[in-house]
Structure formats: C-alpha cells, structure tokens
Enzyme design. Structure first.
Site, PDB file in Angstrom:
ATOM      1  N   TRP A 146       0.819  -1.213   0.000  1.00 48.65           N
ATOM      2  CA  TRP A 146       0.000   0.000   0.000  1.00 48.65           C
ATOM      3  C   TRP A 146       0.852   1.261   0.000  1.00 48.65           C
ATOM      4  O   TRP A 146       1.888   1.302   0.669  1.00 48.65           O
ATOM      5  CB  TRP A 146      -0.951  -0.014   1.195  1.00 48.65           C
ATOM      6  CG  TRP A 146      -2.012  -1.053   1.022  1.00 48.65           C
ATOM      7  CD1 TRP A 146      -2.171  -1.877  -0.055  1.00 48.65           C
ATOM      8  CD2 TRP A 146      -3.047  -1.388   1.943  1.00 48.65           C
ATOM      9  NE1 TRP A 146      -3.246  -2.704   0.149  1.00 48.65           N
ATOM     10  CE2 TRP A 146      -3.795  -2.422   1.359  1.00 48.65           C
ATOM     11  CE3 TRP A 146      -3.409  -0.914   3.197  1.00 48.65           C
ATOM     12  CZ2 TRP A 146      -4.895  -2.997   1.981  1.00 48.65           C
ATOM     13  CZ3 TRP A 146      -4.506  -1.476   3.816  1.00 48.65           C
ATOM     14  CH2 TRP A 146      -5.248  -2.509   3.218  1.00 48.65           C
ATOM     15  N   ASP A 167      -3.783  10.371  -1.281  1.00 46.33           N
ATOM     16  CA  ASP A 167      -4.765  11.045  -0.421  1.00 46.33           C
ATOM     17  C   ASP A 167      -4.934  10.279   0.895  1.00 46.33           C
ATOM     18  O   ASP A 167      -4.234   9.298   1.158  1.00 46.33           O
ATOM     19  CB  ASP A 167      -6.104  11.240  -1.159  1.00 46.33           C
ATOM     20  CG  ASP A 167      -6.813   9.920  -1.467  1.00 46.33           C
ATOM     21  OD1 ASP A 167      -6.385   8.845  -0.995  1.00 46.33           O
ATOM     22  OD2 ASP A 167      -7.828   9.959  -2.188  1.00 46.33           O
ATOM     23  N   GLU A 219     -14.327  -0.563  10.523  1.00 47.40           N
ATOM     24  CA  GLU A 219     -13.967   0.553   9.638  1.00 47.40           C
ATOM     25  C   GLU A 219     -15.180   0.954   8.805  1.00 47.40           C
ATOM     26  O   GLU A 219     -15.491   2.130   8.662  1.00 47.40           O
ATOM     27  CB  GLU A 219     -12.815   0.092   8.733  1.00 47.40           C
ATOM     28  CG  GLU A 219     -12.256   1.162   7.816  1.00 47.40           C
ATOM     29  CD  GLU A 219     -11.047   0.642   7.042  1.00 47.40           C
ATOM     30  OE1 GLU A 219     -11.148  -0.444   6.417  1.00 47.40           O
ATOM     31  OE2 GLU A 219     -10.003   1.321   7.047  1.00 47.40           O
ATOM     32  N   GLU A 230      -5.177   6.702   0.672  1.00 50.80           N
ATOM     33  CA  GLU A 230      -4.015   6.043   0.099  1.00 50.80           C
ATOM     34  C   GLU A 230      -4.228   5.742  -1.385  1.00 50.80           C
ATOM     35  O   GLU A 230      -3.847   4.683  -1.882  1.00 50.80           O
ATOM     36  CB  GLU A 230      -3.689   4.760   0.882  1.00 50.80           C
ATOM     37  CG  GLU A 230      -4.188   4.818   2.316  1.00 50.80           C
ATOM     38  CD  GLU A 230      -3.231   4.336   3.365  1.00 50.80           C
ATOM     39  OE1 GLU A 230      -3.195   3.142   3.589  1.00 50.80           O
ATOM     40  OE2 GLU A 230      -2.523   5.179   3.963  1.00 50.80           O
TER      41      GLU A 230
END
Ligand code: BGC
Length: 368
Positions: free
Chosen positions: A119, A169, A325, A172
């Site tokens: 990532w 951003d 999340e 990611e």
C-alpha cells in the site's frame, strides 16, 4: 446507567451512548503501545502500524475526554519518530524536498520492513494533522517540551518543502493528484506550526495553499471537489470545516459541498460512503465518516441530524461494542466485498479511528 462528564459538562448520556463512549475510551487505551503509538487496528494484519492520521485523531479524542496523558504520550512518540527520521536524512545531506516520509510507522517508530505492504505510503496529510493536533493539545493544557517543539519545527520544514507535491490522499489512493482535504490539513498544520513556533513565514505558505484551495482546481460551481482532476465529492471534504476550519461550516462553499455529500454519499443504510466508485470492500458506509457527518450537523446546530448519526453508529457496533472501519451490508459494488475479504480478512474491527470519531461526535452532542 449514565456517564457524567467529569471535566466539563453537567450533561449525561443514555445507556447506549454511555456504554459506547466508555468502550471507545478503553479501545483507544488498549490500542496504545507503550511507545505512545496508537495501532490502527489490533486485529487486522495489515493495520499493525501507527498512522499519523489515525493517531492524531485518537489523541484529539483522548484530549477531548480528558485523557491528557494518553494524548501527550502519542505526541512524544511522534516527536521521537520524526526527529529520528528527519534528523537522519538531514545528517546525510538529503534535502527535505527529496524526502518521502511514510504515512505509517511501526509501533516503535521505525519504517515498516521493505516489501511488507503493497500500500502506498507517501501522504502528507498525517503530518499536517499532527501539527494541528499538537496545537490543540497545548490549547487544552498539554505541555510541549523542547523535543516536541523541535520535532514540530522539523515537520513544518518538511511540509514547507513538500507541500506543492502531489501525494496519495487520506485513503491512500491517486498518488499523482492534489487532494482538497490534504490541502486543508496542510493549511491547518502550517498555521498551527506558525503559531507554536513563532514563525510567520509558515503562515504565508499556508495562505498560498488556501488560495490554491479556492482555485478552480478544487472549488467548482457546486462546492469543493475531491481533487484537481475530479468533479466529484469525497466525504473527507467535511474536514475543511471540521476540524481544520479553513472554511466555516455555514459558509456557502461548505454547505454546497455538504449538500452534495449528503445527497450522493449517504448509503441506503444511512451511513456515509467515502466517494462514488470506491471499491475497497465494495465501498460501504464508513463509521468514522458518519461520525464526521454528525459532527458537521452538530456544528450547524442540527441536534437531530447529529443524533441520527450517533444512533446509526451505535447500531453498527458489534455485540462487544467494537466499531468496524465500514459496514459492507449495502456496498456500491456487491461483487467487490468477497475478493477483499479473501485477500485481507474481514473488515478491520475495532478500528481505533472509528472509535475516536465516535468520541468526537459524542462530545459535540454534549455541547448542543
Ligand atoms: C485508510 C486510511 C487509514 C488506514 C488505517 C486505510 O484503509 O484508507 O485512511 O489511515 O486504513 O486505518
């Protein structure tokens, strides 16, 4: 049972809110490493790191709820980490503009092992958010020692040197763009540093970024847009008003933006999505963004709207009170939920940042 705010308010909450507030404070406490770092999520393999973005909001929430020492420990962790890495690079003669500091560190403040994650890592918003959170910490009575102030200075130098670069951003993604919410963190961070360090030149730099924010690259006819090559909205645009204050919550530029966010990004379940076209776990409804939405409604004096967001979040908690999340029950792309789950496991739960933003919303509700 009710929870009474010990440090400020005479208000009390109903049992559901009181329970989730208490649990959220415990999740933050338990998720804090002895180093002071907050883990993003204790149970999700790829989130065993300390993100400056997530951690700064956790520290902010801890401060709001009177957990001053917890917040202080986080700020000391960031200061040590920043000085270690920026110091080392500077010593070896590399210019700060050439640096790409990571968005996340190990819980003891090292760079993650090479190849550990696929990532993207170059994101500036966490550093701006940290400087903003640091000033807030001081305003609430936190003490900033020499090491922290030195780290704030180095971080401000780093942002001063890098703030014109495109970067990934806060989700990611889109590493070749200039992101509107990232710009807001840079404005707020540089202004905070200017004040903390007595360096007015940093305010001038922030003013330049403010002008960029209000240029056609970021502000369209219907409010602010996600990035400089997008006509769409992103729920992180709420940050411009709260907490970064680059525009007032009731400014027409902000109300127009929020209207679009409400209309385009409210999912069928009533929670807020990140942006249209989001495929991460199918692009569901996010806890922390729904809390942000409620926070924004609270800032407009809309108690009902804020309460609705809080209720939605409370209903999203697992039996033990953990907040994920996102909720994937009503995704934008039903066929994208399973591939993400297969690759990375179930949605990160508990996500500390979700709990932090619920605490922020609960605090805002108490003030209404
Ligand atoms: C999100 C980031 C977040 C990170 C850790 C990523 O999936 O896009 O905003 O900082 O998870 O919570």
């Amino acid at each position: 049972m009710t929870v009474h705010r010990s440090h400020r308010s005479h208000r009390s909450y109903d049992a559901t809110t009181a329970g989730l507030v208490r649990h959220s404070l415990a999740v933050l406490r338990d998720g804090r490493h002895p180093s002071g770092a907050y883990v993003a999520c204790p149970n999700y393999p790829t989130y065993q790191y300390a993100w400056l973005r997530d951690g700064s909001f956790c520290a902010y929430a801890a401060d709001l709820w009177g957990e001053r020492e917890e917040a202080a420990a986080f700020h000391r962790f960031v200061a040590r980490t920043v000085l270690r890495h920026l110091g080392r690079e500077a010593d070896s003669g590399r210019a700060e503009a050439d640096l790409r500091l990571p968005t996340r560190y190990t819980l003891t403040g090292e760079f993650e092992p090479a190849g550990a994650q696929a990532w993207p890592n170059f994101q500036l918003d966490g550093y701006g958010t940290w400087l903003w959170a640091l000033r807030d910490h001081r305003a609430r009575g936190g003490v900033l020692d020499d090491e922290i102030l030195r780290a704030a200075g180095r971080t401000a130098d780093y942002l001063d040197a890098t703030c014109a670069l495109p970067c990934y951003d806060c989700w990611e993604e889109y590493g070749d763009r200039r992101h509107t919410s990232t710009l807001a963190t840079l404005v707020a961070g540089l202004e905070a540093a200017a004040e903390l360090l007595g360096r007015p030149a940093l305010s001038d730099r922030a003013a330049g970024l403010r002008a960029e924010l209000d240029s056609a690259a970021h502000l369209g006819d219907a409010g602010y847009i996600k990035h400089d090559a997008s006509g769409g909205v992103d729920a992180s645009l709420l940050w411009l008003a709260l907490p970064f204050g680059v525009v007032a919550p009731d400014d027409p530029r902000m109300t127009a933006t929020a209207e679009r966010i409400g209309a385009e990004l409210t999912g069928p379940g009533g929670g807020i999505r990140r942006y249209l076209g989001d495929e991460f776990y199918g692009g569901g409804e996010w806890i922390l963004l729904t809390a942000w939405w409620g926070w924004y409604r609270a800032a407009l004096g809309d108690r009902e709207g804020a309460l609705r967001a809080a209720r939605w979040i409370e209903a999203a908690a697992t039996e033990s009170g953990d907040l994920p999340e996102q909720l994937t029950a009503t995704p934008q792309f039903a066929d994208r939920v399973e591939p993400w789950t297969r690759r990375w496991g179930p949605v990160a739960t508990p996500l500390l940042w979700s709990h932090a933003m619920y605490l922020v919303l609960a605090d805002a509700l108490a003030r209404l």
